[in-house]
Design a protein around this motif. Structure first.
Motif: not given
Length: 246
Positions: A49-69
């Motif tokens: 999901f983190f990689a997907e959000e980075v691909y979509k340039h939704d960096y706020a969502a990407a950070v959220t998934f990274f923080v999950f880990t």
């Protein structure tokens, strides 16, 4: 099931530990999915999901998934750190603090939490808390069982099970087959009780909503009490019969 360490652990100890904690993990897993629409017992999917959000340039969502880990990682770190501190003086009680912390988290989220969108503050808080709790559980059970048991996700279990099922065609010696059969039985038990936890957790969620987490906390509390009562029993037994064997 918790207090036996090293050579004192038996297959039965690991089986009890595995079935109980995989059942609890199943409950937490389905509760997280239904309450905040995300996985809260493992981090494998969150990297995707983190990689997907980075691909979509939704960096706020990407950070959220990274923080999950990171919260799962912090849970694992905290669990082992606390266990090591306790083990310095009382190794047979190293499980007390991590399990108690997990119970507190489940009770707190189950009591104060609400079903919410993952994008909301409430949703993120619930996900962070449950991932932290599952990091605690997975770290503790791995330490106690010496990496024999893991309970919060099934990917590795299915891999190991596939390997061991194939070995049935090659292992012929009776002692090898006995050990292999025991390992297969343990892994099937973990998988089965995780599924049972998910199914029963889904049923409880239809009645209790996020308070379903209180059911998981209840089973953990019962396990602590069970271990405590057995410990007191053996202490009394040793005083009365000094040569009795645990």
């Amino acid at each position: 099931m918790f207090r036996h360490q090293g050579k004192n652990r038996t297959f039965i100890h690991n089986l009890r530990l595995a079935t109980l904690l995989s059942f609890v993990a199943g409950i937490v897993n389905i509760t997280g999915v239904l309450a905040v629409k995300t996985l809260t017992t493992n981090v494998t999917g969150h990297f995707a999901f983190f990689a997907e959000e980075v691909y979509k340039h939704d960096y706020a969502a990407a950070v959220t998934f990274f923080v999950f880990t990171l919260f799962f990682l912090m849970g694992a770190f905290t669990s082992n750190f606390l266990a090591e501190l306790v083990a310095i003086k009382k190794p047979h009680l190293l499980h007390i603090v991590p399990v108690t912390l997990e119970i507190i988290i489940l009770i707190t989220v189950g009591t104060l939490g609400i079903s919410a969108e993952l994008s909301s503050f409430e949703g993120k808080t619930i996900a962070f808390s449950l991932l932290f709790a599952m990091g605690i559980q997975n770290s503790l059970v791995t330490k106690i069982s010496q990496s024999t048991v893991r309970t919060t996700h099934l990917t590795g279990l299915f891999t190991d099970l596939g390997i061991e099922l194939s070995q049935l065609f090659f292992y012929k010696k009776s002692n090898e087959k006995k050990k292999l059969n025991a390992s297969i039985y343990l892994r099937l038990s973990i998988i089965s009780f995780f599924f049972i936890g998910c199914i029963s957790g889904g049923y409880f969620y239809s009645l209790l909503q996020i308070k379903t987490l209180l059911v998981g906390a209840f089973f953990l509390l019962i396990a602590l009490l069970y271990d405590y009562i057995r410990l007191q029993y053996y202490i009394i037994k040793r005083k009365i019969f000094p040569h009795a064997i645990n």
